[in-house]
Write an enzyme that holds these catalytic residues in place. Structure first.
Site, PDB file in Angstrom:
ATOM      1  N   ALA B 326     -56.262 100.294 -89.222  1.00  0.00           N
ATOM      2  CA  ALA B 326     -56.627 101.067 -90.426  1.00  0.00           C
ATOM      3  C   ALA B 326     -57.604 102.177 -90.064  1.00  0.00           C
ATOM      4  CB  ALA B 326     -57.239 100.146 -91.471  1.00  0.00           C
ATOM      5  N   TRP B 329     -55.721 104.940 -88.531  1.00  0.00           N
ATOM      6  CA  TRP B 329     -54.920 105.641 -89.545  1.00  0.00           C
ATOM      7  C   TRP B 329     -55.699 106.821 -90.131  1.00  0.00           C
ATOM      8  CZ3 TRP B 329     -56.120 106.163 -94.790  1.00  0.00           C
ATOM      9  CH2 TRP B 329     -55.138 106.769 -95.561  1.00  0.00           C
ATOM     10  N   HIS B 330     -57.025 106.672 -90.210  1.00  0.00           N
ATOM     11  CA  HIS B 330     -57.831 107.747 -90.797  1.00  0.00           C
ATOM     12  C   HIS B 330     -57.821 109.014 -89.951  1.00  0.00           C
ATOM     13  CE1 HIS B 330     -59.528 104.532 -93.322  1.00  0.00           C
ATOM     14  NE2 HIS B 330     -59.751 105.514 -94.170  1.00  0.00           N
ATOM     15  N   GLY B 331     -57.584 108.885 -88.652  1.00  0.00           N
ATOM     16  CA  GLY B 331     -57.553 110.094 -87.841  1.00  0.00           C
ATOM     17  C   GLY B 331     -57.490 109.769 -86.364  1.00  0.00           C
ATOM     18  N   PHE B 501     -57.060 113.091 -93.699  1.00  0.00           N
ATOM     19  CA  PHE B 501     -56.668 111.811 -93.126  1.00  0.00           C
ATOM     20  C   PHE B 501     -55.178 111.525 -93.304  1.00  0.00           C
ATOM     21  CE2 PHE B 501     -61.214 110.950 -94.430  1.00  0.00           C
ATOM     22  CZ  PHE B 501     -61.693 111.332 -93.205  1.00  0.00           C
TER      23      PHE B 501
END
Lengths: 365, 501
Positions: B326, B329-331, B501
């Site tokens: 996770a 996933w943000h960057g 993101f």
């Protein structure tokens, strides 16, 4: 639940709040955007301060005010032509009459913060319009960002009409249409701004505080060292605390500044505004004005990094030389601080040279 | 197009709204859906039309795969198993994300590890790719499990592109969205929903434009000057970012929920006063709730199911792995991985704490949770580990303390201990107002109800008594204040953080 009722309350409230906001901003209009007879005029700050300055008084403790309108009003109060006029941005605010090697009979420094070519045109237009002539000598202090189209500075548009007229004067082949109404429309838009509300609100609180003085008169430049002082020749004195800063402090400040998105250099990838610069020079020369171009050095701490990030700064200096030399326009100073062996503490901060540095450059005239 | 822009508020939203209900009023329901798709694609393309083909290809591909999966049992001509089709779909979606979002990150790290010199591709991140890809992965998995089926391409396209939730969520599921679009009742203008939509949109706009953007100035300057911050500046920087992130993202979500409500579509709640949390498990139940649901259902659960025998240790391992994913996933940055890892670790510790039933005072629990979150957000915001460590070391270094100079007369004895007096917030460009805003930030997140709770005022009978009338009228008035405050502060247009993101 009654959604319709709530929507009615919401819409009516919105209209009332917007109207009150606009009315308040219009009534106070501390920056004189649309209401020329707003509180600021009733209070008469510009009127009083320009009268005092014209009467050779030294004024101190100036807060946030519209320097461009201030200068225009000063020009209206000039009774005779000036021998020397200085145009520039904050890096030339310390140029003063008594520091000039030549004994100019009369002198006025019309530099304004973050000036761009549009401001120079407005000043020259206002001057010529009031006195029907131009000064015998003009020093134009040119910062490299004047050649950057991406520089968002647009306060010169507050005097769009004079900007348009002067643009047409210096470039007869290209007739510019006045965007007076566009500017007026933009200003009206600001009347609906929350940000302007906070500006007006703090202005109002400040104005009505019993101890509040929008400026005061001092006997000499050194009598109050805690505030900025403006001499009758238009030049400034920074508060004393800016004059003796440690180089560590300036370095820290410079590093902070360099890490920000420097607005003046935004998208600086080509030299723009060449035409306006060349036409302005031609115009002044055609009117027999003796023009000197002044290039204020940068603090070495930022110069080293600016020329890497914005190599056009070096090109701007060469370009100015290339244009000015054939016209026999005198160029004094340089952006390069190493030409004058300047150190970090020769500056009041990361950007502005101290008075001694400026005097040294003025000696080149 | 930004929600906090004049063109969205005064042109795009009203036109989309009136034409949609006009078409529905004329019983042109397919046309009204087509209109919503068209406006949503226009909304998406306003930013950069170059990525329009990408989202369209992604929609077409996922629709085709889901149709094939759904029709698998009836169609004897399909020789590929359902599972293979799902795997193919997942590989495509993850591959798309990997290529556009992580390729340069992968090359950079390969170069570092192998000492190679592979050139970076410098691929620009297509807007909303993280969100529309997650949503479609969830749809494919649900299709495979027989939980959802979508026969019409137009309906599927609305599900993916519906403009209020397209760019940055909330992440929605097909089964919670499509019945709302099909409902006949929802095709008629509903003043109650419009009222709720206007209320929550106004709050969101105010949160974003007035509150988040104010904190942004100190957070940005603080992180830009990480090396030279004093102790108070470092804490002010981290708190400013923690507040900026919440008011920015929850403000965006409020605007999305509000805009959708105008069309009678209820998007799921995404924030439930997260900074009131008294534990990490509690925090993630309140913060970006739709992401938490997604990672729980589609990452954590499959990992846990893959274990032969589930123990608490294994479940915690799954939690940490889930949060590492996770975070990424943000960057494409190790900073996000660290952020994810720390949060996973925090949740694991919280679970062990609960297991051993150790009691803790609620205020202390809140204090630890908030500060832990605040520290993890330093990693979330910092570009490099070095920057994060600089901010953190200033936050915990008592060698560099500067107090406001107005305190000097009262506390001058502190200068004997190396404490200086001066402009305490200089490096973050702050002043006394920074302190006031930070206090207000704490009051807003800890004392006030959140936007979703504020909708309750519209659900009750306002004529009940005098106080309910006052509450009803003041909610309308305060919403108007929020809207005017937001709209009249739009001069400085800024992007939402979660667009990245």
């Amino acid at each position: 639940m009654n959604g319709k009722k709530w929507i009615q309350i919401f819409i009516i409230s919105t209209l009332i709040i917007i109207s009150l906001l606009a009315l308040f901003n219009y009534k106070i209009d501390s920056l004189k955007l649309v209401n020329k007879k707003g509180l600021i005029n009733k209070n008469g700050f510009i009127e009083r301060s320009t009268t005092d300055l014209s009467n050779n008084k030294i004024i101190a403790g100036l807060g946030n005010y519209n320097e461009r309108y201030f200068n225009r009003r000063m020009f209206e109060k000039f009774t005779e032509n000036k021998d020397m006029l200085v145009l520039g941005a904050s890096r030339s605010l310390l140029v003063r009459q008594r520091n000039m090697k030549t004994d100019y009979t009369s002198f006025y420094n019309a530099s304004v913060s973050n000036a761009v070519f549009g401001d120079f045109l407005n000043m020259i237009y206002a001057y010529e319009n009031n006195l029907n002539t131009l000064p015998n000598n003009i020093i134009i202090s040119i910062d490299p960002w004047l050649f950057n189209d991406g520089n968002p500075e647009n306060r010169y548009l507050d005097m769009m009409d004079s900007f348009t007229k002067m643009s047409n004067k210096i470039d007869k082949n290209k007739s510019m249409k006045s965007n007076y109404y566009l500017t007026r429309y933009n200003n009206i838009f600001k009347i609906f701004s929350f940000e302007y509300l906070t500006v007006n609100f703090s202005y109002l609180i400040k104005t009505y505080r019993s101890s509040y003085k929008d400026y005061f008169i001092v006997d000499s430049v050194g009598s109050d060292k805690t505030v900025a002082v403006k001499e009758s020749d238009g030049s400034y004195h920074y508060p004393q605390k800016y004059n003796n800063r440690l180089s560590e402090e300036i370095t820290k400040e410079a590093n902070t500044w360099l890490k920000t998105d420097i607005s003046q250099f935004q998208n600086f990838n080509k030299i723009s505004n060449k035409k306006i610069f060349e036409n302005l020079l031609q115009y002044l020369i055609s009117k027999n004005v003796n023009v000197t171009i002044k290039l204020a050095p940068f603090n070495p701490i930022i110069y080293n990094r600016l020329i890497v990030k914005y190599p056009l700064i070096i090109e701007v200096e060469s370009y100015i030389n290339q244009i000015a030399n054939p016209l026999k326009v005198n160029i004094i100073g340089s952006y390069n601080p190493y030409k004058y062996l300047l150190k970090i503490d020769d500056f009041t901060d990361y950007m502005h040279p101290k008075e001694e540095v400026i005097n040294n450059i003025l000696n080149e005239i | 197009m930004l929600f906090n822009s004049y063109e969205f508020i005064f042109v795009f939203l009203p036109i989309s709204f009136f034409v949609y209900f006009y078409l529905n009023h004329k019983r042109l329901t397919t046309a009204s859906k087509a209109w919503l798709v068209l406006t949503s694609l226009f909304f998406y393309s306003w930013w950069n039309i170059a990525y329009l083909p990408l989202i369209l290809i992604s929609i077409l591909f996922n629709y085709t795969i889901s149709r094939t999966i759904s029709g698998h049992s009836e169609n004897k001509n399909i020789f590929v198993s359902k599972k293979s089709l799902l795997k193919f779909g997942l590989v495509f979606n993850i591959g798309l994300l990997a290529y556009f979002k992580y390729m340069d990150f992968f090359i950079e790290n390969t170069n570092k590890v192998l000492g190679s010199n592979i050139e970076l591709l410098h691929i620009a991140l297509p807007l909303a790719i993280s969100f529309f890809t997650l949503q479609q992965i969830a749809f494919l998995v649900d299709s495979y499990e027989g939980l959802v089926e979508e026969k019409k391409l137009l309906d599927y396209t609305i599900f993916v592109t519906f403009f209020p939730q397209l760019i940055a969520g909330p992440i929605v599921h097909h089964k919670e969205m499509m019945p709302q679009f099909s409902s006949a009742k929802n095709k008629i203008k509903n003043y109650n929903n419009i009222a709720m939509g206007l209320l929550i949109f106004s709050i969101g706009l105010f949160k974003k434009v007035v509150i988040a953007d104010t904190f942004a100035t100190w957070a940005t300057t603080g992180f830009d000057t990480a090396a030279t911050l004093n102790l108070i500046e470092a804490w002010a920087t981290s708190f400013s970012y923690t507040f900026q992130l919440y008011f920015d993202f929850s403000g965006y979500t409020d605007m999305a929920i509000g805009a959708a409500l105008l069309f009678n579509i209820k998007l799921p709640q995404n924030f439930n006063s997260p900074y009131k949390a008294t534990g990490m498990i509690d925090f993630w139940k309140r913060w970006h709730m739709t992401l938490t649901n997604f990672i729980t259902t589609y990452i954590y659960t499959p990992i846990v199911k893959s274990f032969e025998k589930l123990t608490l240790h294994k479940a915690m391992l799954a939690t940490i792995i889930t949060f590492l994913i996770a975070g990424l996933w943000h960057g494409a940055s190790w900073m996000f991985v660290i952020f994810g890892g720390l949060n996973g670790l925090g949740i694991a510790i919280n679970h062990y704490w609960k297991k051993y039933r150790i009691k803790m005072n609620k205020i202390l629990a809140w204090f630890i949770t908030f500060n832990f979150i605040n520290i993890t957000f330093v990693f979330f915001r910092a570009k490099e580990l070095d920057d994060a460590m600089k901010v953190l070391s200033s936050m915990f270094s008592i060698d560099n303390v500067v107090l406001p100079d107005k305190l000097e007369s009262k506390l001058s004895f502190l200068s004997n201990y190396g404490i200086e007096f001066g402009w305490w917030a200089k490096d973050i460009g702050g002043n006394d107002w920074t302190a006031i805003w930070l206090i207000m930030g704490f009051v807003l997140v800890l004392v006030f109800k959140n936007s979703f709770q504020k909708l309750d005022i519209l659900k009750m009978d306002y004529k009940l008594n005098f106080f309910s009338v006052i509450a009803f009228v003041s909610s309308g008035f305060l919403s108007a204040v929020a809207l005017v405050g937001g709209v009249t502060s739009l001069n400085k247009v800024s992007e939402f953080l979660y667009f990245n993101f």
